[in-house]
Write a protein that holds these residues in place. Structure first.
Motif, PDB file in Angstrom:
ATOM      1  N   GLN A  28      -2.597  39.250  21.515  1.00 36.16           N
ATOM      2  CA  GLN A  28      -1.482  38.745  22.328  1.00 36.16           C
ATOM      3  C   GLN A  28      -1.805  37.366  22.886  1.00 36.16           C
ATOM      4  O   GLN A  28      -0.970  36.476  22.896  1.00 36.16           O
ATOM      5  CB  GLN A  28      -1.228  39.703  23.497  1.00 36.16           C
ATOM      6  N   ASP A  29      -3.047  37.236  23.346  1.00 37.51           N
ATOM      7  CA  ASP A  29      -3.454  35.971  23.963  1.00 37.51           C
ATOM      8  C   ASP A  29      -3.546  34.851  22.936  1.00 37.51           C
ATOM      9  O   ASP A  29      -3.308  33.680  23.257  1.00 37.51           O
ATOM     10  CB  ASP A  29      -4.795  36.148  24.679  1.00 37.51           C
ATOM     11  N   GLN A  30      -3.910  35.224  21.715  1.00 34.77           N
ATOM     12  CA  GLN A  30      -3.981  34.205  20.654  1.00 34.77           C
ATOM     13  C   GLN A  30      -2.601  33.576  20.477  1.00 34.77           C
ATOM     14  O   GLN A  30      -2.448  32.353  20.450  1.00 34.77           O
ATOM     15  CB  GLN A  30      -4.402  34.849  19.330  1.00 34.77           C
ATOM     16  N   VAL A  31      -1.583  34.453  20.403  1.00 36.23           N
ATOM     17  CA  VAL A  31      -0.218  33.948  20.207  1.00 36.23           C
ATOM     18  C   VAL A  31       0.216  33.156  21.432  1.00 36.23           C
ATOM     19  O   VAL A  31       0.832  32.092  21.321  1.00 36.23           O
ATOM     20  CB  VAL A  31       0.745  35.130  19.953  1.00 36.23           C
ATOM     21  N   ARG A  32      -0.171  33.679  22.619  1.00 37.19           N
ATOM     22  CA  ARG A  32       0.258  33.008  23.857  1.00 37.19           C
ATOM     23  C   ARG A  32      -0.281  31.585  23.921  1.00 37.19           C
ATOM     24  O   ARG A  32       0.463  30.639  24.174  1.00 37.19           O
ATOM     25  CB  ARG A  32      -0.255  33.786  25.073  1.00 37.19           C
TER      26      ARG A  32
END
Ligand code: ADP
Length: 441
Positions: A28-32
């Motif tokens: 999720q954080d990668q995309v964020r």
């Protein structure tokens, strides 16, 4: 890396994601971070014509690792300030700020690396750097496809979270319904119990009122009957005495005996009538103690004198101990004397060998007066009963009595603010204890 043309936005985004993967950020954080980076990159390209982008891993004061991305605009930001086009960008990362680093104005964002991510050694960093240099930037189409995939998975996640939320809400509602039902049930039960208690109290009140009325009627009856009986019984005794008098006509021996019987029966009857009258008076609350400082030594002296005249078995000693001076108590002398006389009288009546002893002991809060004897004793299960009206321990009535002395004595002691208790065992004698508070209350 540099950001100068539109296509660089995709490259920056792709690199951002690759770095995020490499340092161990969650999916999720990668995309964020990639999305935040492409948004800021687009803003800066439009506003100031581009920026230089640098990634770094830093450690904060609390020892946590962060992925930090600095975007240094190629020309100064208007007014030295930067506001992202979309307000949501700031929420995608932990921090997003504009600051001055070595006289350059820099837009900086950062995201925390989870503690479980692999540690980054110097070699690992070098390795990552080499990988990034080698990997060719993908085409715009590729990046778009990747972005679409990420969007689909993000939407998917949002949906499953929404479903989970709905499920949790449903569960919560059910629990609430259960709690409400339980609460209702408890309230109902409590109400029912309350109603029961109220009804019980009402019944109790009614019963005690009935009891009071019954007891008042009994006292009134006793008082009236005994009062009415006293005059004729006294007359009978007087007449019998006249008949037996030597000045009257002589009687035959048999007549003399019969008149003697009439006299003694009438005397017994008078005693009973008098005791009934006393008890009725005590019960109706018509006896008002006359409070005074009473010297127990004087009172005991009187008792010693009057009781010596009592008929007693030869082998019984009456011992009235001298209380230690000063021995004063605030009480009603006449009533207290009546109680003690009654107890001593009983002791002398039932004891055939040994002694009957009266003793006074001072305690911090009052006086303890004991009348003990070496008589037959009373079984423990009858200790309460001997204080009931007319009760006599089976077998003891042959020495005479009415069964009214102890209930009367207890009432008087209660009127004086004290208590009358009995300790006794068959064969070990009896001890009656009068406890009186020093100040009479
Ligand atoms: P009574 O007129 O019969 O003495 P009381 O009320 O004074 O009436 O006593 C009730 C009964 O308690 C007595 O009949 C007797 O059975 C018992 N009792 C009272 N005092 C003693 C005592 N000192 N020793 C043994 N029994 C006693």
């Amino acid at each position: 890396m540099t950001l100068r043309v539109e296509q660089d936005i995709f490259v920056v985004r792709q690199r951002g994601r690759e770095v995020a993967v490499a340092v161990g950020l969650e999916r999720q954080d990668q995309v964020r971070i990639a999305t935040a980076l492409s948004e800021v990159a687009r803003d800066l390209l439009r506003a100031v014509g581009g920026a230089d982008v640098a990634f770094a891993i830093v450690e904060s004061a609390d020892g946590r690792r962060h992925l930090r991305v600095d975007l240094t605009p190629v020309t100064p930001l208007p007014g030295g300030r930067y506001e992202p086009e979309s307000g949501a960008v700031a929420r995608l990362v932990d921090t997003l700020s504009v600051l001055t680093v070595q006289r350059d104005t820099v837009v900086r964002m950062s995201r925390r690396v989870p503690a479980t991510a692999r540690a980054l050694t110097a070699e690992r960093l070098a390795e990552l750097r080499a990988q990034l240099v080698e990997s060719a930037p993908s085409t715009v189409e590729d990046e778009l496809a990747t972005q679409n995939l990420q969007l689909v998975s993000a939407l998917d996640e949002v949906r499953s979270q929404r479903d989970e939320l709905a499920r949790l809400n449903e569960e919560l509602e059910q629990t609430n319904r259960g709690v409400m039902a339980l609460y209702q049930q408890l309230t109902d039960e409590l109400e029912a119990t309350n109603r029961g208690v109220v009804a019980l109290y009402a019944e109790l009140d009614e019963k005690s009122a009935q009891l009071r009325t019954a007891s008042e009627s009994k006292s009134r009856f006793l008082a009236n009957v005994s009062h009415e009986l006293r005059a004729p019984v006294t007359a009978i005794i007087g007449l019998a005495r006249l008949l037996a008098d030597s000045a009257s006509d002589p009687l035959t021996t048999e007549q003399e005996q019969q008149v003697g019987l009439i006299r003694s029966s009438a005397s017994d009857l008078l005693t009973l009538v008098n005791e009934l009258l006393d008890l009725a008076k005590a019960e109706s609350g018509r006896i008002e103690p006359e409070w005074a400082e009473v010297d127990l030594r004087a009172l005991f002296g009187q008792l010693r004198g009057t009781l010596r005249a009592l008929p007693a078995a030869e082998e019984v000693d009456l011992v009235v101990e001298e209380p230690a001076a000063p021995a004063t108590v605030r009480t009603d002398e006449v009533l207290l004397a009546q109680v003690l006389r009654n107890l001593l009288h009983n002791g002398m009546k039932f004891t055939t060998r040994g002694e009957v002893r009266l003793r006074a002991e001072q305690r911090p809060d009052g006086w303890r007066l004991t009348v003990s004897d070496t008589g037959p004793g009373i079984p423990p299960q009858l200790h309460d009963r001997v204080f009931e009206e007319f009760y006599q321990v089976p077998g003891s009535s042959r020495v005479g009595g009415t069964g009214l002395g102890l209930p009367y004595a207890r009432r008087l002691v209660n009127l004086l603010g004290g208590t009358l208790e009995l300790a006794s065992e068959p064969g070990l004698g009896s001890t009656f204890t009068v406890w009186l508070p020093s100040d009479g209350t």
